[in-house]
Design a protein around this motif. Structure first.
Motif, mmCIF file in Angstrom:
data_model
loop_
_atom_site.group_PDB
_atom_site.id
_atom_site.type_symbol
_atom_site.label_atom_id
_atom_site.label_comp_id
_atom_site.label_asym_id
_atom_site.label_seq_id
_atom_site.Cartn_x
_atom_site.Cartn_y
_atom_site.Cartn_z
ATOM 1 N N UNK A 77 0.847 -1.197 0.000
ATOM 2 C CA UNK A 77 0.000 0.000 0.000
ATOM 3 C C UNK A 77 0.884 1.248 0.000
ATOM 4 N N UNK A 78 1.940 1.240 0.816
ATOM 5 C CA UNK A 78 2.883 2.358 0.828
ATOM 6 C C UNK A 78 3.510 2.530 -0.549
ATOM 7 N N UNK A 79 3.902 1.433 -1.176
ATOM 8 C CA UNK A 79 4.485 1.497 -2.515
ATOM 9 C C UNK A 79 3.526 2.110 -3.522
ATOM 10 N N UNK A 84 2.240 6.848 -6.730
ATOM 11 C CA UNK A 84 1.270 7.879 -7.118
ATOM 12 C C UNK A 84 1.831 9.270 -6.844
ATOM 13 N N UNK A 85 2.440 9.469 -5.665
ATOM 14 C CA UNK A 85 3.004 10.783 -5.336
ATOM 15 C C UNK A 85 4.085 11.180 -6.344
ATOM 16 N N UNK A 86 4.885 10.201 -6.743
ATOM 17 C CA UNK A 86 5.994 10.457 -7.656
ATOM 18 C C UNK A 86 5.514 10.739 -9.077
ATOM 19 N N UNK A 87 4.456 10.054 -9.498
ATOM 20 C CA UNK A 87 4.088 10.067 -10.914
ATOM 21 C C UNK A 87 2.825 10.845 -11.256
ATOM 22 N N UNK A 88 2.150 11.444 -10.274
ATOM 23 C CA UNK A 88 0.920 12.157 -10.626
ATOM 24 C C UNK A 88 1.240 13.262 -11.626
ATOM 25 N N UNK A 89 0.389 13.372 -12.634
ATOM 26 C CA UNK A 89 0.697 14.245 -13.765
ATOM 27 C C UNK A 89 0.646 15.726 -13.401
ATOM 28 N N UNK A 90 -0.259 16.113 -12.531
ATOM 29 C CA UNK A 90 -0.355 17.516 -12.120
ATOM 30 C C UNK A 90 -0.331 17.578 -10.597
ATOM 31 N N UNK A 91 0.868 17.571 -10.004
ATOM 32 C CA UNK A 91 0.978 17.495 -8.548
ATOM 33 C C UNK A 91 0.288 18.624 -7.805
ATOM 34 N N UNK A 92 0.150 19.779 -8.455
ATOM 35 C CA UNK A 92 -0.498 20.917 -7.779
ATOM 36 C C UNK A 92 -2.003 20.725 -7.637
ATOM 37 N N UNK A 93 -2.581 19.800 -8.388
ATOM 38 C CA UNK A 93 -4.029 19.608 -8.341
ATOM 39 C C UNK A 93 -4.499 18.850 -7.099
ATOM 40 N N UNK A 107 8.315 5.144 7.762
ATOM 41 C CA UNK A 107 9.415 4.569 6.986
ATOM 42 C C UNK A 107 10.211 5.673 6.294
ATOM 43 N N UNK A 108 11.522 5.521 6.213
ATOM 44 C CA UNK A 108 12.368 6.582 5.650
ATOM 45 C C UNK A 108 12.024 6.964 4.212
ATOM 46 N N UNK A 109 11.538 6.030 3.418
ATOM 47 C CA UNK A 109 11.221 6.358 2.026
ATOM 48 C C UNK A 109 10.066 7.349 1.919
ATOM 49 N N UNK A 110 9.233 7.429 2.945
ATOM 50 C CA UNK A 110 8.143 8.403 2.941
ATOM 51 C C UNK A 110 8.656 9.808 3.251
ATOM 52 N N UNK A 111 9.721 9.900 4.031
ATOM 53 C CA UNK A 111 10.264 11.192 4.434
ATOM 54 C C UNK A 111 11.382 11.684 3.515
ATOM 55 N N UNK A 112 11.734 10.880 2.529
ATOM 56 C CA UNK A 112 12.791 11.259 1.602
ATOM 57 C C UNK A 112 12.471 12.587 0.931
ATOM 58 N N UNK A 113 13.509 13.389 0.705
ATOM 59 C CA UNK A 113 13.341 14.690 0.049
ATOM 60 C C UNK A 113 12.619 14.490 -1.283
ATOM 61 N N UNK A 114 11.641 15.332 -1.545
ATOM 62 C CA UNK A 114 10.893 15.245 -2.793
ATOM 63 C C UNK A 114 9.532 14.595 -2.630
ATOM 64 N N UNK A 115 9.334 13.839 -1.558
ATOM 65 C CA UNK A 115 8.007 13.229 -1.335
ATOM 66 C C UNK A 115 7.019 14.316 -0.905
#
Length: 172
Positions: A77-79, A84-93, A107-115
């Motif tokens: 589910x986290x994956x 989705x967070x990484x690939x959404x086409x219009x992140x501002x929406x 988990x550290x991958x959730x807090x990684x810079x850019x998430x």
């Protein structure tokens, strides 16, 4: 807890004039194989269909704290969420706001810079904010602030470590 994290999420919605969707990740988890991931994808698609909106994930650590300790379903589910967070086409929406009482459980991958664009710590109110909260709560509960010594209430040692929600309970 009680410091105003959820209130900040709601304030963002009001300031930006966007609907806020409270995402209860706990309701994502199903009992059948693959059901949880499907529910996650459906919920994210629903948020995109309502966009532009604020997607508010309250107490995100409750859903994903086990992801780094081997829960296979939580990991999947986290994956799904991270992809989705990484690939959404219009992140501002769909602007994601997540609150947590203990980020060390995430988990550290959730807090990684850019998430997330930014991480904020919401502490107990300082003396000035404490007095403002007291005034706001008195007004909210239709009590005349002129009948109370706000300075004195705000300077009582017992109130100095209270959160906004605890102050509200004192006023009630």
């Amino acid at each position: 807890p009680g410091s105003g994290k959820s209130l900040i999420s709601k304030a963002i919605s009001g300031i930006w004039k966007r609907p806020i969707l409270r995402f209860d990740i706990g309701r994502i988890f199903g009992s059948y194989v693959g059901e949880s991931e499907k529910n996650m994808r459906n919920a994210l698609r629903r948020a995109e269909s309502i966009a532009p909106c604020i997607l508010w994930i309250d107490e995100i650590e409750k859903a994903f704290s086990s992801a780094d300790r081997g829960s296979e379903v939580s990991n999947r589910v986290l994956g799904t969420f991270l992809t989705w967070m990484q690939e959404k086409s219009q992140p501002e929406n769909v602007f994601v706001v997540a609150t947590a009482n203990d980020v060390t459980l995430l988990p550290p991958e959730l807090l990684r810079k850019g998430r997330f664009n930014q991480l904020f710590f919401v502490a107990e109110p300082n003396e000035e904010a404490l007095k403002e909260i007291i005034e706001i709560q008195l007004e909210k509960h239709e009590l005349d602030k002129n009948n109370y010594d706000i300075e004195k209430i705000g300077n009582v040692a017992a109130t100095k470590k209270l959160t906004g929600s605890e102050i509200e309970q004192v006023i009630i």
